[in-house]
Design a protein around this motif. Structure first.
Motif, PDB file in Angstrom:
ATOM      1  N   SER A 398     -12.456  -3.762 -14.651  1.00 12.42           N
ATOM      2  CA  SER A 398     -11.134  -3.658 -14.032  1.00 12.42           C
ATOM      3  C   SER A 398     -10.697  -2.202 -13.949  1.00 12.42           C
ATOM      4  O   SER A 398     -10.197  -1.737 -12.913  1.00 12.42           O
ATOM      5  N   GLN A 399     -10.891  -1.473 -15.031  1.00 12.51           N
ATOM      6  CA  GLN A 399     -10.490  -0.070 -15.054  1.00 12.51           C
ATOM      7  C   GLN A 399     -11.308   0.764 -14.080  1.00 12.51           C
ATOM      8  O   GLN A 399     -10.795   1.702 -13.459  1.00 12.51           O
ATOM      9  N   GLU A 400     -12.567   0.404 -13.916  1.00 15.19           N
ATOM     10  CA  GLU A 400     -13.418   1.096 -12.942  1.00 15.19           C
ATOM     11  C   GLU A 400     -12.902   0.902 -11.523  1.00 15.19           C
ATOM     12  O   GLU A 400     -12.848   1.835 -10.727  1.00 15.19           O
ATOM     13  N   ARG A 401     -12.486  -0.329 -11.212  1.00 16.85           N
ATOM     14  CA  ARG A 401     -11.956  -0.625  -9.879  1.00 16.85           C
ATOM     15  C   ARG A 401     -10.675   0.182  -9.610  1.00 16.85           C
ATOM     16  O   ARG A 401     -10.503   0.763  -8.539  1.00 16.85           O
ATOM     17  N   LEU A 402      -9.776   0.218 -10.610  1.00 17.34           N
ATOM     18  CA  LEU A 402      -8.526   0.945 -10.418  1.00 17.34           C
ATOM     19  C   LEU A 402      -8.755   2.447 -10.332  1.00 17.34           C
ATOM     20  O   LEU A 402      -8.095   3.136  -9.541  1.00 17.34           O
ATOM     21  N   ALA A 403      -9.692   2.947 -11.132  1.00 14.38           N
ATOM     22  CA  ALA A 403      -9.972   4.386 -11.107  1.00 14.38           C
ATOM     23  C   ALA A 403     -10.450   4.823  -9.723  1.00 14.38           C
ATOM     24  O   ALA A 403     -10.120   5.921  -9.251  1.00 14.38           O
ATOM     25  N   ALA A 404     -11.206   3.952  -9.063  1.00 14.53           N
ATOM     26  CA  ALA A 404     -11.702   4.289  -7.728  1.00 14.53           C
ATOM     27  C   ALA A 404     -10.574   4.391  -6.704  1.00 14.53           C
ATOM     28  O   ALA A 404     -10.703   5.080  -5.684  1.00 14.53           O
ATOM     29  N   LEU A 405      -9.476   3.714  -6.977  1.00 21.43           N
ATOM     30  CA  LEU A 405      -8.326   3.743  -6.064  1.00 21.43           C
ATOM     31  C   LEU A 405      -7.326   4.832  -6.427  1.00 21.43           C
ATOM     32  O   LEU A 405      -6.359   5.053  -5.690  1.00 21.43           O
ATOM     33  N   GLN A 406      -7.539   5.516  -7.552  1.00 22.55           N
ATOM     34  CA  GLN A 406      -6.554   6.484  -8.031  1.00 22.55           C
ATOM     35  C   GLN A 406      -7.088   7.907  -8.081  1.00 22.55           C
ATOM     36  O   GLN A 406      -6.485   8.774  -8.711  1.00 22.55           O
ATOM     37  N   SER A 407      -8.188   8.163  -7.423  1.00 15.94           N
ATOM     38  CA  SER A 407      -8.721   9.528  -7.402  1.00 15.94           C
ATOM     39  C   SER A 407      -8.073  10.303  -6.265  1.00 15.94           C
ATOM     40  O   SER A 407      -7.712   9.743  -5.233  1.00 15.94           O
ATOM     41  N   GLY A 408      -7.919  11.610  -6.478  1.00 16.23           N
ATOM     42  CA  GLY A 408      -7.338  12.451  -5.438  1.00 16.23           C
ATOM     43  C   GLY A 408      -5.825  12.521  -5.521  1.00 16.23           C
ATOM     44  O   GLY A 408      -5.205  12.018  -6.462  1.00 16.23           O
ATOM     45  N   ASN A 409      -5.209  13.155  -4.507  1.00 16.21           N
ATOM     46  CA  ASN A 409      -3.747  13.267  -4.479  1.00 16.21           C
ATOM     47  C   ASN A 409      -3.117  11.964  -3.992  1.00 16.21           C
ATOM     48  O   ASN A 409      -3.822  11.006  -3.662  1.00 16.21           O
ATOM     49  N   GLU A 410      -1.789  11.950  -3.911  1.00 13.04           N
ATOM     50  CA  GLU A 410      -1.091  10.708  -3.575  1.00 13.04           C
ATOM     51  C   GLU A 410      -1.480  10.184  -2.198  1.00 13.04           C
ATOM     52  O   GLU A 410      -1.684   8.972  -2.020  1.00 13.04           O
ATOM     53  N   ALA A 411      -1.591  11.071  -1.242  1.00 11.34           N
ATOM     54  CA  ALA A 411      -1.957  10.645   0.117  1.00 11.34           C
ATOM     55  C   ALA A 411      -3.355  10.044   0.134  1.00 11.34           C
ATOM     56  O   ALA A 411      -3.603   9.032   0.803  1.00 11.34           O
ATOM     57  N   GLU A 412      -4.272  10.650  -0.633  1.00  5.11           N
ATOM     58  CA  GLU A 412      -5.643  10.137  -0.699  1.00  5.11           C
ATOM     59  C   GLU A 412      -5.682   8.786  -1.408  1.00  5.11           C
ATOM     60  O   GLU A 412      -6.473   7.908  -1.028  1.00  5.11           O
ATOM     61  N   GLN A 413      -4.838   8.609  -2.406  1.00  2.00           N
ATOM     62  CA  GLN A 413      -4.790   7.328  -3.095  1.00  2.00           C
ATOM     63  C   GLN A 413      -4.250   6.228  -2.184  1.00  2.00           C
ATOM     64  O   GLN A 413      -4.774   5.115  -2.170  1.00  2.00           O
ATOM     65  N   ARG A 414      -3.210   6.543  -1.411  1.00  2.00           N
ATOM     66  CA  ARG A 414      -2.682   5.557  -0.469  1.00  2.00           C
ATOM     67  C   ARG A 414      -3.746   5.178   0.554  1.00  2.00           C
ATOM     68  O   ARG A 414      -3.909   4.004   0.909  1.00  2.00           O
ATOM     69  N   GLN A 415      -4.469   6.176   1.011  1.00  2.00           N
ATOM     70  CA  GLN A 415      -5.523   5.917   1.998  1.00  2.00           C
ATOM     71  C   GLN A 415      -6.625   5.050   1.401  1.00  2.00           C
ATOM     72  O   GLN A 415      -7.130   4.119   2.052  1.00  2.00           O
ATOM     73  N   ALA A 416      -7.002   5.325   0.132  1.00  2.00           N
ATOM     74  CA  ALA A 416      -8.053   4.544  -0.526  1.00  2.00           C
ATOM     75  C   ALA A 416      -7.618   3.094  -0.683  1.00  2.00           C
ATOM     76  O   ALA A 416      -8.404   2.162  -0.436  1.00  2.00           O
ATOM     77  N   PHE A 417      -6.370   2.875  -1.100  1.00  3.51           N
ATOM     78  CA  PHE A 417      -5.863   1.511  -1.268  1.00  3.51           C
ATOM     79  C   PHE A 417      -5.823   0.799   0.081  1.00  3.51           C
ATOM     80  O   PHE A 417      -6.183  -0.376   0.194  1.00  3.51           O
ATOM     81  N   GLU A 418      -5.393   1.529   1.095  1.00  2.00           N
ATOM     82  CA  GLU A 418      -5.281   0.932   2.425  1.00  2.00           C
ATOM     83  C   GLU A 418      -6.646   0.566   2.995  1.00  2.00           C
ATOM     84  O   GLU A 418      -6.797  -0.443   3.700  1.00  2.00           O
ATOM     85  N   GLN A 419      -7.655   1.364   2.695  1.00  3.04           N
ATOM     86  CA  GLN A 419      -9.001   1.063   3.183  1.00  3.04           C
ATOM     87  C   GLN A 419      -9.508  -0.259   2.612  1.00  3.04           C
ATOM     88  O   GLN A 419     -10.234  -0.990   3.279  1.00  3.04           O
ATOM     89  N   VAL A 420      -9.111  -0.569   1.373  1.00  7.02           N
ATOM     90  CA  VAL A 420      -9.573  -1.795   0.732  1.00  7.02           C
ATOM     91  C   VAL A 420      -8.700  -2.991   1.115  1.00  7.02           C
ATOM     92  O   VAL A 420      -9.203  -4.079   1.402  1.00  7.02           O
ATOM     93  N   PHE A 421      -7.381  -2.788   1.179  1.00  3.05           N
ATOM     94  CA  PHE A 421      -6.461  -3.908   1.369  1.00  3.05           C
ATOM     95  C   PHE A 421      -5.668  -3.856   2.671  1.00  3.05           C
ATOM     96  O   PHE A 421      -4.782  -4.682   2.882  1.00  3.05           O
ATOM     97  N   GLY A 422      -5.989  -2.906   3.539  1.00  2.00           N
ATOM     98  CA  GLY A 422      -5.252  -2.769   4.789  1.00  2.00           C
ATOM     99  C   GLY A 422      -5.304  -4.012   5.659  1.00  2.00           C
ATOM    100  O   GLY A 422      -4.322  -4.363   6.320  1.00  2.00           O
TER     101      GLY A 422
END
Length: 487
Positions: A398-422
């Motif tokens: 679980s922590q590995e999955r979240l870490a992958a979505l929380q790397s980079g700055n805020e804009a990059e994190q939003r983009q990463a989350f959106e790529q998975v759940f957009g």
């Protein structure tokens, strides 16, 4: 702790029953009492209250905890198999430490110990203090498997349920539920008979439902499909105004309306706080945003998930001079930090999770307004939440999955989350990492991911403008998570 794998979660120490040996439970209890000694809340000759739920492993663990109390020079006061808040009410009134052996809502192959100081639950700094203790296990007392060589029987139980029942009879008033027909889904909840007695004392006609001789893990945040079907069947068959139930240690409520539809715990918390005329409400970040959108409360505070964090926020509010302070969790457990008034009566604080108060508050409100329970929901903004989880999902994964979505700055994190759940909810406009990762989308939908603090589960909380949509995006998000692998 490292060797056993039994660790602190969001509410006490928990682990597999096979790992919670007598030696491990003895050590946790001794560490608790040594920490309480350092705070001036325990000394040899002082009483320590203990109680437990109805899991098969609970009596053995209670005996190990009682042995540790005696080894520390204390007097073990057994309060029976009773709800966690009933134990807490008794111990707080006497200003003595207490502990509850319970795994709450999780399956009975796991168990736990919940610790209370003399006036409230142990908080995260207390857990660190316990963790730092050096414990003399007196290894001759245990065999190679960690079992006590000479376990003692628990002392005769003292009654703590009478005061707990009277607390709510005094506040709501005898006859306050007269004319109502209420079902009590008992299953294996430790407070099942107390709930019946309370409803009858308040004047309701009670129909006992679903009593079980084996333990059933009822999770108020992820109600089992069979319980969804049962509630609808019972409501129609018995013409009920509501159905009441709780989790295993009866500190988390579960209430269904006249149609047999289970209310979400975070909605129940809003309705209860409103009934009590609360001014300041603390709740975890995972709870329904109808709290703020309702406009009913002068102040609100969002916290990490777990009653210790809600308690810390309530204590902070008191220090700021706030009045009418209370809190609740997404599971519905309600906590009182200030005295509350309703219908000309006052209710004393009880700063630990309780299941009875929010359910009775909803019933009393419906009766006072001469409306069905479902009508109370219509007064709230149309925000609906849903929660579910992927079970047997290791915390590290679980922590590995979240870490992958929380790397980079805020804009990059939003983009990463959106790529998975957009494809589920569209454009991400905000992220909140208070506890896990909570994303808000442009359409005001929410997807919140969080590893469980006490079980190998990855939880998913969702929010939308309809109940059907909240459930739809929850299922879709879990489906994505089950198949997604970070690049």
């Amino acid at each position: 702790m490292v060797q056993s794998g039994v660790a602190f979660g969001t509410s006490g120490a928990r682990g597999p029953v096979v790992a919670m040996t007598d030696a491990v439970c003895f050590a946790y209890t001794a560490g608790f009492l040594q920490h309480m000694t350092s705070l001036g809340e325990f000394a040899p000759g002082k009483s320590v209250a203990l109680a437990g739920d109805l899991r098969p492993s609970t009596p053995r663990i209670l005996a190990a905890c009682a042995a540790a109390i005696e080894a520390q020079g204390g007097i073990a006061v057994f309060c029976g198999f009773v709800p966690s808040p009933a134990l807490a009410l008794h111990a707080f009134s006497l200003k003595i430490p207490s502990l509850m052996v319970t795994g709450s809502h999780i399956p009975d192959d796991r168990n736990g110990i919940k610790f209370n100081r003399v006036a409230g639950e142990v908080l995260k700094p207390d857990e660190a203090g316990m963790k730092a203790q050096q414990i003399d296990l007196r290894t001759g007392d245990f065999d190679e498997a960690g079992a006590l060589r000479q376990p003692k029987a628990l002392p005769e139980a003292v009654d703590v349920t009478g005061a707990y029942i009277q607390r709510y009879v005094d506040f709501f008033g005898a006859g306050s539920l007269s004319g109502m027909r209420v079902g009590v889904y008992q299953h294996s909840a430790v407070g099942r008979d107390i709930l019946v007695a309370l409803c009858e004392a308040l004047g309701a006609e009670v129909k006992v439902l679903g009593r079980s001789a084996t333990f059933i893990p009822v999770d108020t945040e992820a109600v089992r499909p069979e319980d969804v079907a049962l509630a609808r069947q019972w409501a129609a068959e018995h013409k009920l105004d509501a159905i009441l139930s709780t989790d295993g240690d009866s500190d988390r409520p579960l209430i269904a309306d006249e149609h047999g539809e289970w209310l979400r715990g975070d909605v129940l918390g809003i309705l209860c706080a409103h009934y009590l005329n609360a001014q300041c409400v603390a709740t975890p970040v995972s709870s329904n945003t109808a709290l703020e959108k309702s406009g009913w409360f002068a102040h609100t505070a969002r916290t990490r998930i777990g009653s210790p964090y809600v308690i810390e926020a309530m204590e902070s509010a008191l220090k700021q001079g706030r009045q009418g302070v209370c809190g609740y969790e997404a599971n519905g457990g309600f906590l009182l930090m200030s005295p509350m008034q309703a219908a000309g009566r006052e209710l004393a604080p009880l700063p630990t999770r309780d299941a009875v108060l929010p359910m009775l508050a909803v019933l009393a409100s419906a009766r006072a307004k001469a409306c069905p329970v479902s009508a109370l929901l219509a007064a709230l903004p149309p925000r609906f939440t849903c929660s579910d989880r992927i079970q047997n999902f290791p915390t590290a994964l679980s922590q590995e999955r979240l870490a992958a979505l929380q790397s980079g700055n805020e804009a990059e994190q939003r983009q990463a989350f959106e790529q998975v759940f957009g494809e589920v909810s569209g454009t991400v406009i905000g992220l909140d990492a208070t506890d896990g990762l909570r994303a808000t989308f442009a359409n005001e939908e929410v997807i919140h991911l969080r590893p469980s603090g006490n079980a190998p589960e990855l939880r998913c909380y969702t929010e939308a403008s309809t109940a059907a949509r909240a459930a739809q995006i929850n299922a879709a998000a879990l489906s994505v998570l089950a198949g997604w692998r970070p690049a």
